[in-house]
Design an enzyme around this catalytic site. Sequence first.
Site, mmCIF file in Angstrom:
data_model
loop_
_atom_site.group_PDB
_atom_site.id
_atom_site.type_symbol
_atom_site.label_atom_id
_atom_site.label_comp_id
_atom_site.label_asym_id
_atom_site.label_seq_id
_atom_site.Cartn_x
_atom_site.Cartn_y
_atom_site.Cartn_z
ATOM 1 N N TYR A 67 0.814 -1.212 0.000
ATOM 2 C CA TYR A 67 0.000 0.000 0.000
ATOM 3 C C TYR A 67 0.854 1.272 0.000
ATOM 4 O O TYR A 67 0.320 2.371 -0.089
ATOM 5 C CB TYR A 67 -0.931 0.023 1.222
ATOM 6 N N LYS B 13 5.035 -14.547 6.533
ATOM 7 C CA LYS B 13 5.414 -15.498 5.482
ATOM 8 C C LYS B 13 6.940 -15.545 5.478
ATOM 9 O O LYS B 13 7.593 -15.178 4.500
ATOM 10 C CB LYS B 13 4.838 -15.010 4.135
ATOM 11 N N ASP C 280 -0.723 -18.369 4.815
ATOM 12 C CA ASP C 280 -1.534 -19.381 4.108
ATOM 13 C C ASP C 280 -2.120 -20.378 5.108
ATOM 14 O O ASP C 280 -3.307 -20.716 5.064
ATOM 15 C CB ASP C 280 -0.730 -20.078 2.993
HETATM 16 C C1 IPM Z 1 -10.543 -2.495 3.176
HETATM 17 C C2 IPM Z 1 -10.673 -2.253 1.706
HETATM 18 C C3 IPM Z 1 -9.647 -1.212 1.270
HETATM 19 C C4 IPM Z 1 -8.276 -1.784 1.534
HETATM 20 C C5 IPM Z 1 -9.796 -0.741 -0.180
HETATM 21 C C6 IPM Z 1 -11.210 -0.309 -0.502
HETATM 22 C C7 IPM Z 1 -8.827 0.353 -0.508
HETATM 23 O O1 IPM Z 1 -10.567 -3.433 0.994
HETATM 24 O O2 IPM Z 1 -10.732 -1.550 3.950
HETATM 25 O O3 IPM Z 1 -10.259 -3.632 3.557
HETATM 26 O O4 IPM Z 1 -7.703 -2.476 0.678
HETATM 27 O O5 IPM Z 1 -7.742 -1.531 2.620
#
Ligand code: IPM
Length: 360
Positions: free
Chosen positions: A138, A197, A231
């Site tokens: 992210y 992992k 997993d």
């Molecule tokens: C969550 C969602 C978000 C994430 C998306 C919508 C960006 O899936 O809050 O789990 O990936 O964190």
Amino acid sequence: MATTYRIAVIPGDGTGPEVTAEAVKVLRHAAGLGGFGVDLTEFDFGGDRYLRTGEVLPATAADELRGFDAILLGAIGHPGVAPGILEKGILLSLRFALDQYINLRPVRLYPGVECPLKDKGPADIDYVVVRENTGDVYSGCGGNMMKGTPHEVATQEMVYTRFQVDRCLRYAFEYARKYGKLARGVGPANTLGLVGKTNVLTFVFDLWERAFHELGEAEYPDIKRDYYHVDATCMWMVKSPEWFDVLVTANMFGDIITDLGAITQGGMGIAAGGNINPGGVSMFEPIGGSAPKYTGQGVINPLAAICAAAMMLQTLGEDAIATRIENAVREVTASKLQSLAAGRMGYSTSQVGDLVAERV
Ligand code: IPM
Ligand code: MN
């Protein structure tokens, strides 16, 4: 003088406003009983605003939200907007801007809720996932080259700093000490399980594993430490969820395993989460999304939003009233609702809100 909490409310898209209205109803009622005030300010962030103004999130949004004690979010996601724009532009932007580095997601089966796992009941499905909420894939680190050609290259890197890992682990250890199974009187120990992992991702999860044991040994010797590969975790979440107490994991694995967790607790109608900055402003949400096809029909289940409001109160330090809301939800699932699914509850969205409010 009684405390008054300043709460920013972002009802958002689709069924977000309907479920948020019920969460607010329960929140106001709980405030009256708990002897504190709530001062609510609504923000219209979401798909409609974007389509109207071309702006996903105003530049001042994060600064404005910093002035609140907490944020209650309905749902983000609009059928008229390409996927990713609102999710990245609102949800992820706010998580990053407000440095909400913890995503706290309880996996708890309430009584009377139909569970897809054979022979499992509320005593078996009762754990919490602490998902790191700022790093990992992210981070936005990566890119592409030669796009559209047969030689296209794309990378998206799993990035973690020791600082990010340490602060997340510290939160998880503290949480396990305060809300683990021993602390809650439902198990023999407070246990923190690291989900990683280490057999393949030998750089990132080596960092997590070293930090986990160093911090655990030095400062949390009272917390039992376990380790699971991600997993295998998916398998145990289905086969033996009773093993788990508090799990801590990186952002992407946490995203994935909490959807699996949600379905084992009865689905998106009940699953709530908190995007938490322990020293700042946190944001609470039902994790299910905007379910646009049910918009305006009064059939969507508001319990996840109500549980999000309860989590918000717990994080604000109103533990007693948060527990009362949770118990009210338990009573409603146990003795009232026919199903958690939209349109099959046996009650309307607003009636479910009333049923909970009456029982707090
Ligand atoms: C969550 C969602 C978000 C994430 C998306 C919508 C960006 O899936 O809050 O789990 O990936 O964190
Ligand atoms: Mn997700």
